[in-house]
Design an enzyme around this catalytic site. Structure first.
Site, PDB file in Angstrom:
ATOM      1  N   PHE A 137    -104.853  23.679  10.645  1.00 35.44           N
ATOM      2  CA  PHE A 137    -104.868  22.099  10.554  1.00 35.44           C
ATOM      3  C   PHE A 137    -106.199  21.732  11.379  1.00 35.44           C
ATOM      4  CE2 PHE A 137    -103.791  18.199  12.533  1.00 35.44           C
ATOM      5  CZ  PHE A 137    -103.192  17.384  11.384  1.00 35.44           C
ATOM      6  N   ASP A 222    -112.250  25.855  15.915  1.00 31.79           N
ATOM      7  CA  ASP A 222    -111.633  24.344  16.310  1.00 31.79           C
ATOM      8  C   ASP A 222    -110.634  24.758  17.583  1.00 31.79           C
ATOM      9  OD1 ASP A 222    -109.666  22.534  16.622  1.00 31.79           O
ATOM     10  OD2 ASP A 222    -109.463  22.368  14.443  1.00 31.79           O
ATOM     11  N   LYS A 251    -107.635  16.506  22.202  1.00 35.14           N
ATOM     12  CA  LYS A 251    -106.517  16.711  22.801  1.00 35.14           C
ATOM     13  C   LYS A 251    -106.435  16.517  24.374  1.00 35.14           C
ATOM     14  CE  LYS A 251    -103.309  18.742  19.646  1.00 35.14           C
ATOM     15  NZ  LYS A 251    -102.344  17.605  19.220  1.00 35.14           N
TER      16      LYS A 251
HETATM   17  C1  LIG Z   1    -106.422  22.515  15.614  1.00 35.39           C
HETATM   18  C2  LIG Z   1    -106.313  21.072  15.568  1.00 35.39           C
HETATM   19  N1  LIG Z   1    -107.576  20.432  14.901  1.00 35.39           N
HETATM   20  C3  LIG Z   1    -107.558  19.239  14.862  1.00 35.39           C
HETATM   21  C4  LIG Z   1    -106.739  18.173  15.206  1.00 35.39           C
HETATM   22  C5  LIG Z   1    -106.747  16.803  14.783  1.00 35.39           C
HETATM   23  O1  LIG Z   1    -106.751  16.017  16.137  1.00 35.39           O
HETATM   24  P1  LIG Z   1    -106.463  14.591  16.210  1.00 35.39           P
HETATM   25  O2  LIG Z   1    -105.048  14.289  16.034  1.00 35.39           O
HETATM   26  O3  LIG Z   1    -106.789  14.356  17.531  1.00 35.39           O
HETATM   27  O4  LIG Z   1    -107.454  13.968  15.157  1.00 35.39           O
HETATM   28  C6  LIG Z   1    -105.479  18.778  15.714  1.00 35.39           C
HETATM   29  C7  LIG Z   1    -104.271  17.789  16.044  1.00 35.39           C
HETATM   30  O5  LIG Z   1    -103.102  18.458  16.051  1.00 35.39           O
HETATM   31  C8  LIG Z   1    -105.211  20.156  15.931  1.00 35.39           C
HETATM   32  O6  LIG Z   1    -104.245  20.796  16.534  1.00 35.39           O
END
Ligand SMILES: Cc1ncc(COP(=O)(O)O)c(C=O)c1O
Length: 403
Positions: A137, A222, A251
């Site tokens: 994700f 990520d 986050k």
């Molecule tokens: C691993 C990862 N990348 C990207 C995101 C996207 O972040 P945002 O919701 O702040 O756009 C999330 C959100 O859950 C995530 O867990």
């Protein structure tokens, strides 16, 4: 139905399915609802509120900065932005530069853009592809959705930007086979958070590093959910000793105040030219002050606290997993970040357990149909972990998931 639910349904997009609770206040690892009921927050706003709710240092930093200088735009120099970038580069191990944004999706967008800019200059105009992992994700914007390995959330929004492909997570040979002349970068989470804390086999990230370095493509890690101390190290990838080319954060970085960051090693960052990318709010002084106060709180916790209390949480959850006893019941995760999987033939769904837990004053979330995610504030102490485990055991018993 509680009052706010009907009002919300009349004026807000029906994006979220929410349980019937309205939180109005938080302090440390506790939340209070509109009826004054207290809850233990074992979700921390989905791995966000690392410093705990309303931490006095974060509150003072945000209020102080807002009262001094809230915003000037990125047309001018501002000190907090440079102070924060220096700290993040230091945490990364030096030799890198940062782009500041407002969310995880934006941090990943910036990563994809810098990777394409670098790869077009260094590997050829056609080198724009991103290889990501099934189940991964990376966000909800169109490019980060294209990188996300969950067809069910991608398909409603097709056509998505081209150039993204997916390989099974944890399979280094499949990764190597997917990289070609057109590849700019590989994008991976150290542990897949939204997939229910899928932990790759030992050596996978190191193999991904070796494969990408050998092929001359970038490795983007990520760290949006895994980073900022969640696993007991500042970055999740630091358990493996690898050095990625690009790392993304968001986050927990502002402990609830929105901020995203993309760190790229010097050579990659230097592919960006003035005007290539930007943001009105990104790196705003208040967000940077929130992030620095958060780092002040969480950095000392990485000298043993997260490992120690995380071990207690892990031990308690393992006991619950053993009591559940249904086939496939499993505990996955690290540090203060766990998914308790009830197994395929569990008598209750993770949603039913989460609702039962909520009614017992414990906040966690059903991250998949069978697994519950726990990501409490990193400041949590053992006594609160014991109390939360008791409440979770009660919820599991109530729905018949454990004796
Ligand atoms: C691993 C990862 N990348 C990207 C995101 C996207 O972040 P945002 O919701 O702040 O756009 C999330 C959100 O859950 C995530 O867990």
């Amino acid at each position: 139905m509680i009052d706010i639910a009907a009002r919300e349904a009349a004026v807000l997009w029906p994006t979220y399915l929410r349980p019937q609770v309205e939180f109005v206040r938080g302090e440390g690892v506790r939340l209070w609802d509109a009826h004054g009921r207290e809850y233990l927050d074992f979700l921390g706003g989905i791995a966000v509120v690392a410093a705990g709710h309303a931490h006095p240092k974060v509150v003072a930093a945000v209020a102080g900065q807002l009262a001094t200088l809230g915003h000037t735009s990125n047309l001018y120099f501002t000190g907090p932005q440079v102070d924060l970038a220096e700290r993040l580069v230091d945490r990364f191990g030096g030799g890198a530069k940062v782009f500041l944004s407002n969310s995880g999706a934006e941090a990943n967008e910036a990563a994809i853009k810098v990777a394409r800019r670098w790869a077009k200059a260094n590997r050829g105009e056609r080198a724009t592809g991103v290889v990501a992992a099934e189940g991964g994700f990376h966000g909800r914007t169109l490019a980060t959705l294209a990188a996300t390995g969950k067809p069910s959330i991608r398909e409603p929004f097709e056509p998505l930007p081209p150039g993204f492909s997916h390989v099974p997570f944890g399979d280094a040979s499949a990764l190597a086979a997917a990289i070609g002349q057109d590849t700019a970068a590989v994008m991976l989470e150290p542990i897949q958070g939204e997939a229910g804390l899928r932990v790759p086999p030992d050596g996978y990230l190191a193999a991904a590093r070796e494969i990408t370095a050998g092929a001359g493509v970038l490795l983007i890690i990520d760290e949006i959910q895994a980073g900022m101390g969640r696993t007991g190290r500042f970055f999740g990838h630091q358990h493996t000793g690898i050095r990625p080319d690009v790392v993304t954060m968001a986050k927990a970085l502002g402990s609830g105040y929105p901020i995203g960051a993309t760190i790229a090693v010097d050579e990659v960052a230097s592919a960006i030219r003035p005007g290539d990318h930007g943001s009105t709010f990104g790196g705003n002084p208040v967000a940077c002050a929130a992030a620095m106060a958060t780092l002040d709180v969480i950095e000392p916790l990485l000298e043993g606290h997260v490992d120690r209390v995380g071990r207690r949480l892990g031990d308690g959850l393992r006991e619950l997993r053993d009591r559940i006893g249904s086939p496939g019941a499993e505990l996955r995760g690290a540090g203060l970040w766990y998914a308790l999987d009830l197994g395929e033939r569990a008598p209750a769904s993770s949603t039913e357990v989460a609702l039962a837990a909520l009614s017992r004053g414990l906040v966690l979330n059903p991250v998949t149909e069978t697994s519950l995610r726990l990501a409490p504030p990193l400041v949590i102490e053992e006594a609160d972990i014991e109390e939360g485990l008791l409440r979770l055991a009660g919820a599991l018993q109530e729905v018949g998931a454990c004796p």
